[in-house]
Write a protein that holds these residues in place. Sequence first.
Motif, PDB file in Angstrom:
ATOM      1  N   GLY A  32       1.595   3.876   5.068  1.00  0.00           N
ATOM      2  CA  GLY A  32       2.855   3.973   5.791  1.00  0.00           C
ATOM      3  C   GLY A  32       4.043   3.701   4.894  1.00  0.00           C
ATOM      4  N   PRO A  33       5.231   3.622   5.473  1.00  0.00           N
ATOM      5  CA  PRO A  33       6.446   3.562   4.671  1.00  0.00           C
ATOM      6  C   PRO A  33       6.636   2.274   3.868  1.00  0.00           C
ATOM      7  CG  PRO A  33       6.958   3.340   6.997  1.00  0.00           C
ATOM      8  CD  PRO A  33       5.512   3.671   6.908  1.00  0.00           C
ATOM      9  N   SER A  34       5.931   1.206   4.198  1.00  0.00           N
ATOM     10  CA  SER A  34       6.190  -0.059   3.513  1.00  0.00           C
ATOM     11  C   SER A  34       4.958  -0.699   2.896  1.00  0.00           C
ATOM     12  CB  SER A  34       6.854  -1.050   4.482  1.00  0.00           C
ATOM     13  OG  SER A  34       5.977  -1.326   5.562  1.00  0.00           O
ATOM     14  N   GLN A  35       3.818  -0.022   2.899  1.00  0.00           N
ATOM     15  CA  GLN A  35       2.601  -0.676   2.428  1.00  0.00           C
ATOM     16  C   GLN A  35       1.651   0.308   1.756  1.00  0.00           C
ATOM     17  OE1 GLN A  35       0.156  -2.528   5.528  1.00  0.00           O
ATOM     18  NE2 GLN A  35       0.408  -4.443   4.413  1.00  0.00           N
ATOM     19  N   ASP A  36       0.981  -0.192   0.723  1.00  0.00           N
ATOM     20  CA  ASP A  36      -0.067   0.557   0.026  1.00  0.00           C
ATOM     21  C   ASP A  36      -1.307  -0.315  -0.058  1.00  0.00           C
ATOM     22  OD1 ASP A  36       1.537   2.820  -0.631  1.00  0.00           O
ATOM     23  OD2 ASP A  36       2.370   1.751  -2.354  1.00  0.00           O
ATOM     24  N   PHE A  37      -2.431   0.327  -0.265  1.00  0.00           N
ATOM     25  CA  PHE A  37      -3.689  -0.372  -0.525  1.00  0.00           C
ATOM     26  C   PHE A  37      -4.122  -0.021  -1.941  1.00  0.00           C
ATOM     27  CE2 PHE A  37      -8.212  -0.409  -1.066  1.00  0.00           C
ATOM     28  CZ  PHE A  37      -8.562  -1.642  -0.567  1.00  0.00           C
ATOM     29  N   MET A  38      -4.655  -1.016  -2.674  1.00  0.00           N
ATOM     30  CA  MET A  38      -5.191  -0.741  -4.003  1.00  0.00           C
ATOM     31  C   MET A  38      -6.334  -1.711  -4.300  1.00  0.00           C
ATOM     32  SD  MET A  38      -5.100   1.203  -6.681  1.00  0.00           S
ATOM     33  CE  MET A  38      -3.552   2.050  -6.430  1.00  0.00           C
ATOM     34  N   ALA A  39      -7.463  -1.147  -4.695  1.00  0.00           N
ATOM     35  CA  ALA A  39      -8.601  -1.919  -5.200  1.00  0.00           C
ATOM     36  C   ALA A  39      -8.682  -1.650  -6.695  1.00  0.00           C
ATOM     37  CB  ALA A  39      -9.884  -1.500  -4.499  1.00  0.00           C
ATOM     38  N   VAL A  40      -8.800  -2.708  -7.490  1.00  0.00           N
ATOM     39  CA  VAL A  40      -8.839  -2.602  -8.943  1.00  0.00           C
ATOM     40  C   VAL A  40     -10.191  -3.101  -9.438  1.00  0.00           C
ATOM     41  CG1 VAL A  40      -7.754  -3.316 -11.103  1.00  0.00           C
ATOM     42  CG2 VAL A  40      -6.335  -2.911  -9.082  1.00  0.00           C
ATOM     43  N   GLY A  41     -10.933  -2.219 -10.069  1.00  0.00           N
ATOM     44  CA  GLY A  41     -12.249  -2.561 -10.591  1.00  0.00           C
ATOM     45  C   GLY A  41     -13.350  -2.236  -9.594  1.00  0.00           C
ATOM     46  N   ARG A  42     -14.533  -2.001 -10.130  1.00  0.00           N
ATOM     47  CA  ARG A  42     -15.677  -1.603  -9.299  1.00  0.00           C
ATOM     48  C   ARG A  42     -15.989  -2.636  -8.214  1.00  0.00           C
ATOM     49  NH1 ARG A  42     -20.606  -0.684 -12.738  1.00  0.00           N
ATOM     50  NH2 ARG A  42     -19.483   1.157 -13.407  1.00  0.00           N
TER      51      ARG A  42
ATOM     52  N   ILE B  70      -3.977  -9.450   3.958  1.00  0.00           N
ATOM     53  CA  ILE B  70      -5.274  -8.779   3.870  1.00  0.00           C
ATOM     54  C   ILE B  70      -5.482  -8.364   2.417  1.00  0.00           C
ATOM     55  CG2 ILE B  70      -6.661  -6.831   4.663  1.00  0.00           C
ATOM     56  CD1 ILE B  70      -4.921  -6.819   7.212  1.00  0.00           C
ATOM     57  N   PRO B  71      -6.594  -8.777   1.814  1.00  0.00           N
ATOM     58  CA  PRO B  71      -6.830  -8.425   0.402  1.00  0.00           C
ATOM     59  C   PRO B  71      -6.737  -6.918   0.172  1.00  0.00           C
ATOM     60  CG  PRO B  71      -8.471 -10.005   1.161  1.00  0.00           C
ATOM     61  CD  PRO B  71      -7.695  -9.567   2.378  1.00  0.00           C
ATOM     62  N   GLY B  72      -6.043  -6.553  -0.908  1.00  0.00           N
ATOM     63  CA  GLY B  72      -5.887  -5.153  -1.283  1.00  0.00           C
ATOM     64  C   GLY B  72      -4.615  -4.510  -0.770  1.00  0.00           C
ATOM     65  N   TYR B  73      -3.932  -5.155   0.185  1.00  0.00           N
ATOM     66  CA  TYR B  73      -2.700  -4.602   0.740  1.00  0.00           C
ATOM     67  C   TYR B  73      -1.494  -5.181   0.000  1.00  0.00           C
ATOM     68  CZ  TYR B  73      -5.071  -2.274   4.525  1.00  0.00           C
ATOM     69  OH  TYR B  73      -5.869  -1.426   5.238  1.00  0.00           O
ATOM     70  N   TYR B  74      -0.562  -4.292  -0.324  1.00  0.00           N
ATOM     71  CA  TYR B  74       0.629  -4.664  -1.084  1.00  0.00           C
ATOM     72  C   TYR B  74       1.842  -4.000  -0.467  1.00  0.00           C
ATOM     73  CZ  TYR B  74      -2.820  -5.947  -4.604  1.00  0.00           C
ATOM     74  OH  TYR B  74      -3.882  -6.518  -5.254  1.00  0.00           O
ATOM     75  N   ARG B  75       2.989  -4.649  -0.652  1.00  0.00           N
ATOM     76  CA  ARG B  75       4.237  -3.986  -0.286  1.00  0.00           C
ATOM     77  C   ARG B  75       4.366  -2.721  -1.126  1.00  0.00           C
ATOM     78  NH1 ARG B  75       8.472  -8.969   0.262  1.00  0.00           N
ATOM     79  NH2 ARG B  75       7.629  -9.641   2.266  1.00  0.00           N
ATOM     80  N   ARG B  76       4.975  -1.736  -0.535  1.00  0.00           N
ATOM     81  CA  ARG B  76       5.174  -0.454  -1.214  1.00  0.00           C
ATOM     82  C   ARG B  76       5.777  -0.672  -2.598  1.00  0.00           C
ATOM     83  NH1 ARG B  76       3.855   4.270  -2.122  1.00  0.00           N
ATOM     84  NH2 ARG B  76       5.354   5.949  -2.129  1.00  0.00           N
ATOM     85  N   GLY B  77       5.142  -0.100  -3.610  1.00  0.00           N
ATOM     86  CA  GLY B  77       5.620  -0.199  -4.975  1.00  0.00           C
ATOM     87  C   GLY B  77       5.178  -1.443  -5.737  1.00  0.00           C
ATOM     88  N   GLU B  78       4.394  -2.320  -5.105  1.00  0.00           N
ATOM     89  CA  GLU B  78       3.962  -3.559  -5.749  1.00  0.00           C
ATOM     90  C   GLU B  78       2.469  -3.619  -6.049  1.00  0.00           C
ATOM     91  OE1 GLU B  78       5.440  -6.919  -3.570  1.00  0.00           O
ATOM     92  OE2 GLU B  78       7.515  -6.233  -3.709  1.00  0.00           O
ATOM     93  N   THR B  79       1.772  -2.505  -5.953  1.00  0.00           N
ATOM     94  CA  THR B  79       0.350  -2.509  -6.281  1.00  0.00           C
ATOM     95  C   THR B  79       0.145  -2.847  -7.756  1.00  0.00           C
ATOM     96  OG1 THR B  79       0.420  -0.133  -6.682  1.00  0.00           O
ATOM     97  CG2 THR B  79      -0.306  -0.843  -4.484  1.00  0.00           C
ATOM     98  N   PRO B  80      -1.002  -3.447  -8.117  1.00  0.00           N
ATOM     99  CA  PRO B  80      -1.229  -3.814  -9.508  1.00  0.00           C
ATOM    100  C   PRO B  80      -1.281  -2.625 -10.478  1.00  0.00           C
ATOM    101  CG  PRO B  80      -3.120  -4.424  -8.137  1.00  0.00           C
ATOM    102  CD  PRO B  80      -2.073  -3.859  -7.238  1.00  0.00           C
ATOM    103  N   VAL B  81      -1.604  -1.457  -9.974  1.00  0.00           N
ATOM    104  CA  VAL B  81      -1.500  -0.199 -10.719  1.00  0.00           C
ATOM    105  C   VAL B  81      -0.813   0.784  -9.785  1.00  0.00           C
ATOM    106  CG1 VAL B  81      -3.538  -0.591 -12.154  1.00  0.00           C
ATOM    107  CG2 VAL B  81      -3.783   0.620 -10.008  1.00  0.00           C
TER     108      VAL B  81
END
Length: 183
Positions: free
Chosen positions: A47-57, A169-180
Amino acid sequence: MPAFDRDELDEMVNRWLEANRRCEEAGDWRPLAELYTEDATYGWNVGPSQDFMAVGRDEIRDLALGSEMGGLDGWSYPYQSIVVDERNGEVVGFWKQIADARRPDGSAYEVAGIGGSWFRYGGGFRWSWQRDWFDLGNVTALFVEMMKAGVLSDGMKRRLDRAASGRPIPGYYRRGETPVPIW
C-alpha cells in the motif's frame, strides 16, 4: 550483468513450478526457501505507506514463506504466463490467487486483478531476489467477502488479528525504509 544460458533458466523455472506444486499440496511454502541464494531478498509493496522485505534465506523461509503465507494453506497460485529474459537473468511470472473455499454457487474465491513475481536469477538454480505485486484493494475486498461468509481459515483469522493489533510485524517497513530497496 552477465547473460545466462536459456536452458538453465528454463530448468530453474521448471524446478520452481514443481516446488510450488509440492508446497501447495503440503500447505507449507517454507521449503521454497531452498531455491534462493543465502543472501537473497524478497519483498513487495503493501500500500501507499508500507513495504515488506525479507533479507536472506532464513528470513525468506520464516517471514515471507512462513508467517506471511500463514493462513493461505489450501490456496493455489497457478502461474498463467512466464516471461524469461536470459540476457538479464530475470523471470516474470503472472499468477492467480485462488482460495480453497467455495462460494454458495460453487465458484472459487479468487483475487481479482493481476498478481505476479519478478525474479532475478543468482545461478546454481537459485533466485537472488524476488519482488511480488498484487492488487491490495482486491485482496482486501476478497478477505472481507470471505469474512462475511464465515469461510476464512483459522490461520487467516490469526493473521488478520495480528495485522490489526497495532504491534510491529517483522519484515514490515515504512515506505522507502526497507533494508534493501524494492527497486
